[in-house]
Design an enzyme around this catalytic site. Structure first.
Site, short mmCIF file in Angstrom:
data_model
loop_
_atom_site.label_atom_id
_atom_site.label_comp_id
_atom_site.label_asym_id
_atom_site.label_seq_id
_atom_site.Cartn_x
_atom_site.Cartn_y
_atom_site.Cartn_z
N GLU A 144 0.86 -1.09 -0.10
CA GLU A 144 0.10 -0.03 0.16
C GLU A 144 0.87 1.14 -0.02
O GLU A 144 1.48 1.42 0.82
CB GLU A 144 -0.84 0.15 1.21
N CYS A 163 -2.51 8.69 2.72
CA CYS A 163 -2.36 8.11 1.49
C CYS A 163 -3.36 8.50 0.52
O CYS A 163 -3.08 9.05 -0.61
CB CYS A 163 -2.11 6.78 1.71
P1 NAD Z 1 8.51 4.84 4.47
O1 NAD Z 1 8.37 4.18 3.42
O2 NAD Z 1 9.53 5.93 4.62
O3 NAD Z 1 8.53 4.02 5.58
C1 NAD Z 1 7.53 2.80 5.72
C2 NAD Z 1 8.09 1.78 6.66
O4 NAD Z 1 9.33 1.34 6.06
C3 NAD Z 1 8.77 2.32 7.86
O5 NAD Z 1 8.47 1.37 9.02
C4 NAD Z 1 10.56 2.42 7.75
O6 NAD Z 1 11.00 2.00 8.72
C5 NAD Z 1 10.32 1.23 6.56
N1 NAD Z 1 11.45 1.03 6.09
C6 NAD Z 1 12.64 1.84 5.67
N2 NAD Z 1 13.42 1.36 4.76
C7 NAD Z 1 13.18 0.08 4.36
C8 NAD Z 1 13.48 -1.00 3.64
N3 NAD Z 1 14.71 -0.73 2.99
N4 NAD Z 1 12.83 -2.09 3.37
C9 NAD Z 1 11.65 -2.07 4.24
N5 NAD Z 1 11.07 -1.34 5.13
C10 NAD Z 1 11.70 -0.17 5.48
O7 NAD Z 1 7.13 5.78 4.70
P2 NAD Z 1 6.68 6.75 5.69
O8 NAD Z 1 7.09 8.05 5.33
O9 NAD Z 1 6.37 6.15 7.13
O10 NAD Z 1 4.92 6.74 5.20
C11 NAD Z 1 4.40 7.67 4.32
C12 NAD Z 1 4.23 7.11 3.09
O11 NAD Z 1 3.30 6.04 3.14
C13 NAD Z 1 3.48 8.04 2.06
O12 NAD Z 1 4.02 7.99 0.85
C14 NAD Z 1 2.06 7.85 1.97
O13 NAD Z 1 1.34 7.95 0.72
C15 NAD Z 1 2.25 6.12 2.22
N6 NAD Z 1 1.07 5.52 2.82
C16 NAD Z 1 0.30 4.64 2.17
C17 NAD Z 1 -0.82 4.25 2.39
C18 NAD Z 1 -1.71 3.23 1.62
O14 NAD Z 1 -2.58 2.46 2.16
N7 NAD Z 1 -1.32 3.33 0.34
C19 NAD Z 1 -1.21 4.23 3.73
C20 NAD Z 1 -0.40 5.24 4.53
C21 NAD Z 1 0.72 5.81 4.32
#
Ligand code: NAD
Length: 468
Positions: A246, A280
């Protein structure tokens, strides 16, 4: 100040290395949590693996009962969880904030408990009988973002457990505490090892990346940015993990000339700015027909200017700070560029710390970064259109495809336009409202797979067909 251990195999594990979680409204330390090592991750996965045979072998009705009990206990502790959520994430306690998120988490848990997984008979005649069974996967890894840390955890955990899997959760380093408390509360009911949580500051070896590659994790459900989602997909390739991704969105709303601008102003506000725009599926680009463009801008500005920004703990606050310093910097940079190239109709400035004024900008070109990038904050561009075909083309001209909306009183027109929007959900006269029975997911670079409803539950299973 809180000092939380990770929950692994039903026990609290403190770990040596700790990091601080800060309140985005004040900069104060809310709590300290463990900076997990790869060994901690292995222990959490092995606890989940050990708990899997017994949990998956339970009759469906037993797991349904356990998840129903989780809904009740989360409801009983919702007040405590909501306060912690506001302190680490910044969202208002009232309004459409932390209590709203907890209410949703409880409702989703209860709904998921009631879902059924019947055997589907595909054929039953003289030539034979063919049955389609849904089987749990094993250990599911859940990786969370910081914007809705409790409800998104519930969206990952509940269908995974309902289907018979065990889970290892990794929250965002910015907002681990409310998820950790929720996991502790749920562990009072669940057998040890069924639900585990590990925390990492993302500064050392990436625990998220190690989860994506882990040989004993069968599926990753990931919510976060598209850039990280791509890394998860690459990491998961060698173990052929199942994935639900997502990811980010850049949702367009298309406003047709027959609407009453005053009547839709409140819906536009929440559609764009729920959770201070850090959602999101928030509306991130607004296309308005030229005949009502100025009236919509005026009513939207009038409504928005009365919605107070401040510390989420304070009465009457509707918009909190940006949750992370990087997000504040990103929003401030996009607004600064937009102020040079367009017309600022409301706001336009940082308020210091991680707070930013609610900012509405018009007269930007379609290729402006505030239009093409996911701003994820309290600002939105309003773009004028003459012909709805042109609006549709501009709305679809994006790599993202999470949600979209059509605003009109003509339902036939709304539905035919909705079907032509390139996105996973289309709302009519609202934007971003999710519900537990409606599958939600993105197309294009907004992700793979869906959550919620029967279809979301099935993503926590493999199909096995028995042919006799
Ligand atoms: P992010 O991608 O920076 O981090 C998300 C998670 O991934 C965190 O727990 C982080 O620690 C982890 N992470 C970091 N590096 C990683 C790696 N190499 N491999 C696996 N995991 C790793 O996102 P964010 O800044 O926390 O959230 C904001 C983003 O999330 C926005 O783009 C938003 O649109 C999206 N979002 C999408 C939905 C949806 O349902 N489509 C819902 C909420 C947020």
């Amino acid at each position: 100040m809180l000092d939380f251990g990770m929950t692994i195999g039903g026990r609290q594990v403190a770990g040596q290395d700790r990091f601080a979680v800060l309140n985005p409204a004040s900069g104060e330390v809310v709590g300290n949590v463990t900076n997990a090592t790869i060994d901690d991750l292995d222990q959490a996965v092995s606890a989940a693996k050990d708990a899997y045979p017994a949990w998956s072998a339970l009759p469906d009705a037993e797991r349904q009962k356990a998840i129903g009990a989780l809904a009740a206990t989360l409801e009983a502790r919702a007040g405590e969880l909501a306060e912690l959520l506001t302190r680490e994430n910044g969202k208002p306690l009232g309004g459409i904030g932390s209590h709203f998120e907890l209410g949703g988490a409880v409702a989703w848990t209860g709904y998921t408990a009631g879902l059924e997984m019947p055997v589907k008979v595909l054929q039953d005649n003289d030539e034979g009988r063919v049955e389609l069974h849904r089987k749990s996967l094993g250990v599911v890894g859940s990786i969370l973002p910081w914007n809705w840390p409790v409800i998104i955890a519930i969206w990952h955990i509940m269908p995974a457990l309902r289907a018979g899997n065990t889970v290892v959760v990794k929250p965002s380093p910015f907002t681990p505490l409310s998820t950790m408390l929720a996991v502790q509360i749920m562990n009072e009911i669940l057998p040890a090892g069924v639900l585990n949580i590990i925390t990492s500051d993302d500064q050392g070896p990436s625990i998220g990346a190690a989860m994506a590659q882990h040989p004993d994790i069968r599926k990753i459900v990931f919510t976060g940015s598209t850039a990280t989602g791509e890394k998860v997909m690459q990491g998961a390739a060698t173990t052929m993990k199942r994935l639900t991704l997502e990811l980010g969105g850049n949702d367009a709303g298309i406003i047709l000339p027959d609407v009453d601008p005053k009547a839709i102003a409140e819906g536009l506000f929440w559609g764009a700015f729920i959770n201070t725009g850090q959602t999101c599926a928030a509306m991130k680009r607004m296309y308005v027909h030229e005949d009502i463009h100025d009236a919509v801008v005026e009513e939207f500005v009038n409504f928005s200017k009365n919605m107070k920004t401040g510390n989420g703990m304070d009465e009457g606050v509707m918009m909190g700070p940006l949750t992370t310093p990087f997000q504040h910097e990103k929003v401030a940079g996009l607004v600064e560029a937009a102020a040079k190239d367009g017309t600022v109709r409301l706001g336009g400035k940082s308020l210091g710390g991680q707070f930013h004024e609610t900012t509405i900008v018009t007269d930007l070109a379609d290729d402006h970064p505030l239009v093409t990038e996911e701003q994820f904050g309290p600002t939105i561009p309003i773009l004028r259109f003459h012909d709805v075909e042109d609006a549709l083309e501009r709305a679809n001209a994006s790599d993202s495809g999470l949600g979209g909306s059509i605003w009109t009183n003509d339902m036939d027109k709304a539905k035919s336009l909705a079907l032509r929007m390139e996105c996973g959900s289309v709302w009519i006269n609202k934007h971003g409202a999710l519900q537990p029975n409606a599958p939600f997911g993105g197309v294009k670079k907004s992700g793979i797979g869906v959550e919620h409803g029967d279809e979301g539950l099935m993503e926590m299973t493999d199909i096995q067909v028995i042919l006799q």
